[in-house]
Design an enzyme around this catalytic site. Structure first.
Site, mmCIF file in Angstrom:
data_model
loop_
_atom_site.group_PDB
_atom_site.id
_atom_site.type_symbol
_atom_site.label_atom_id
_atom_site.label_comp_id
_atom_site.label_asym_id
_atom_site.label_seq_id
_atom_site.Cartn_x
_atom_site.Cartn_y
_atom_site.Cartn_z
ATOM 1 N N ARG A 72 -3.695 4.767 -3.658
ATOM 2 C CA ARG A 72 -3.840 3.913 -2.468
ATOM 3 C C ARG A 72 -3.792 4.750 -1.194
ATOM 4 O O ARG A 72 -4.476 4.466 -0.212
ATOM 5 C CB ARG A 72 -2.741 2.841 -2.450
ATOM 6 C CG ARG A 72 -2.961 1.760 -3.500
ATOM 7 C CD ARG A 72 -1.757 0.846 -3.614
ATOM 8 N NE ARG A 72 -1.439 0.194 -2.376
ATOM 9 C CZ ARG A 72 -0.203 -0.037 -1.945
ATOM 10 N NH1 ARG A 72 0.842 0.324 -2.666
ATOM 11 N NH2 ARG A 72 0.003 -0.637 -0.802
ATOM 12 N N SER B 214 4.384 -3.091 -5.045
ATOM 13 C CA SER B 214 4.818 -1.693 -5.010
ATOM 14 C C SER B 214 6.307 -1.614 -4.653
ATOM 15 O O SER B 214 7.099 -0.971 -5.340
ATOM 16 C CB SER B 214 3.979 -0.934 -3.977
ATOM 17 O OG SER B 214 4.555 0.306 -3.659
HETATM 18 N N1 URA Z 1 6.145 1.302 0.754
HETATM 19 C C1 URA Z 1 5.967 1.219 -0.591
HETATM 20 O O1 URA Z 1 6.854 1.585 -1.363
HETATM 21 N N2 URA Z 1 4.826 0.743 -1.046
HETATM 22 C C2 URA Z 1 3.833 0.330 -0.243
HETATM 23 O O2 URA Z 1 2.830 -0.114 -0.733
HETATM 24 C C3 URA Z 1 4.011 0.407 1.155
HETATM 25 C C4 URA Z 1 5.190 0.909 1.634
#
Ligand code: URA
Length: 441
Positions: free
Chosen positions: A168, A183
């Site tokens: 990502r 996430s």
């Molecule tokens: N922090 C995370 O751990 N994941 C994300 O997608 C964005 C910020």
């Protein structure tokens, strides 16, 4: 289930079944999905979104790919904290020792830089010797002896997130409520905390640019926590301008030490206190907000918070000499000052552009797996609302070579705007309860 069918379904706006989401995550982990297929589905999710049910299924599938840490052997309430990502966001490094000094255990698995935002792990690794790769047993031992530990995701905690996070970062697929929710919550639920406080950033330098978007993300995170029996609160904070004066890695650690010594920038302190009050309240350590705030302030004035940071650094193998004397942290060979081209009022310091300039200096990554330059970064010499004269320093660029400095300078020049209206939004925008209720500060 074929990857191409799942990608097509989401591309066309269909709701994915739990089986399809499970097949996606299994494919990511066993390597049967190629990076380009994973990236295509991630982009389809960014563009088409997910229902709360799909987001919950994605979080569960990611959580189930790894183990959950059992913190039950540690007495007391364990409160986790996470930020959705910002520029100059060093809150965790100040907050964890501070709340530990107030008797709250804070287990914290942090991330690396993502896009233009910095990562706590990259910052901590600027402390010579500091180990972010502790085993779960070592993590528990540090939590037991110090009360806080800041580590990277172990290989067996939400491993699917590790793969997705890296992709990502380099495929412009970060800005998505379901992807950010899954996430963060897959990692936070695996971390084993009994309650969570999330700092949801909102504004130019955040992934959520507007308050309504940030509130949607905050409610999504709280709902996932609630469904897993982990009370999850959010504090929505402004990220229009960088937090504090320092943006980078070693430069931010230095600012953390200064903040714990009572000499931190007021904006950083305000966010630390807002989040810290929620942590102490959720942990049941204070009867009301005023009592919680008094405890946090006392932990700074007594030096107890700074001592906790020192203990944590020692327990994680870091050189405590840099905590005693932050001038020993890595420093860049070149420092170039950007000066005001005109007289005027500083109307904006665009956090995203400052973050991008810091990445260009080497403080963050252009590509997955790139090393970071711990000494690189930016020091702001002015704040929004200041009146400056032509030639007055606006910011300092710290870097290792002149080519990088020139590229960063071009971006940093656009970040600081002179003239026009200087509107400073309040730093703390809203509180979101575990039930999803929104309260204004
Ligand atoms: N922090 C995370 O751990 N994941 C994300 O997608 C964005 C910020």
């Amino acid at each position: 289930m074929r990857a191409v069918d799942i990608i097509r379904a989401k591309r066309d706006g269909e709701v994915l079944s739990s089986e399809a989401i499970g097949a996606f995550i299994a494919g990511v982990l066993d390597g049967s999905w190629a990076d380009y297929q994973t990236s295509a589905l991630l982009m389809a999710i960014v563009l088409r979104g997910m229902t709360p049910g799909e987001t919950a299924a994605l979080t569960d599938a990611m959580l189930r790919t790894g183990r959950r840490v059992d913190l039950s052997g540690l007495a007391g309430v364990k409160v986790g904290k996470h930020s959705t990502g910002g520029v100059g966001d060093k809150v965790s490094v100040v907050l964890a020792p501070l709340v530990a000094a107030c008797g709250v255990i804070m287990p914290k698995m942090s991330g690396r830089g993502l896009g233009h935002t910095g990562g706590t792990l990259d910052k901590l690794e600027s402390i010579p010797g500091f180990r972010i790769g502790l085993s779960v047993d070592e993590f528990l031992a540090v939590l037991g002896s110090v009360g806080c530990a800041l580590i990277g995701q172990t290989a067996d905690i939400a491993p699917a997130d590790k793969v997705l996070y890296g992709l990502r970062d380099v495929t412009a697929t970060i800005e998505s409520v379901p992807l950010i929710s899954a996430s963060i919550m897959s990692k936070k639920l695996a971390e084993g905390s009994s309650a969570l406080v999330l700092d949801v950033k909102c504004g130019r330098g955040a992934f959520m640019k507007t308050l309504p978007e940030a509130l949607t993300l905050a409610r999504s995170l709280a709902a996932i926590g609630q469904a897993h029996g982990v009370p999850t609160e959010a504090v929505v904070t402004s990220m229009d301008a960088p937090l504090g004066r320092a943006v980078g890695n070693a430069v931010e650690i230095r600012e953390c030490v200064e903040t714990l010594a009572g000499q931190g920038p007021p904006d950083l302190l305000e966010v630390v206190e807002a989040v810290g009050v929620r942590v102490l309240r959720l942990a049941g350590r204070a009867a009301d907000d005023a009592a919680a705030l008094a405890q946090l302030r006392a932990a700074i004035t007594s030096g107890a918070g700074r001592r906790k940071l020192r203990d944590m650094v020692a327990a994680q193998g870091g050189d405590v000499a840099v905590i005693d004397d932050p001038s020993r942290l890595p420093s860049a060979p070149f420092v170039r000052t950007l000066e005001a081209g005109d007289d005027g009022v500083v109307s904006a310091i665009d956090a995203e552009l400052v973050g991008r300039a810091a990445v260009l200096l080497g403080a963050g990554r252009e590509r997955k797996g790139d090393p970071v330059d711990h000494a690189a970064g930016i020091i702001l010499r002015t704040r929004v609302g200041d009146t400056v004269r032509r030639g007055q320093p606006l910011l300092d660029l710290h870097g290792a070579d002149e080519t990088k400095m020139a590229a960063a300078r071009e971006v940093a020049t656009r970040a600081v705007r002179l003239g026009g209206e200087a509107t400073v939004a309040p730093l703390v925008r809203a509180f979101v309860s575990p039930a999803g209720d929104v309260r204004e500060p």
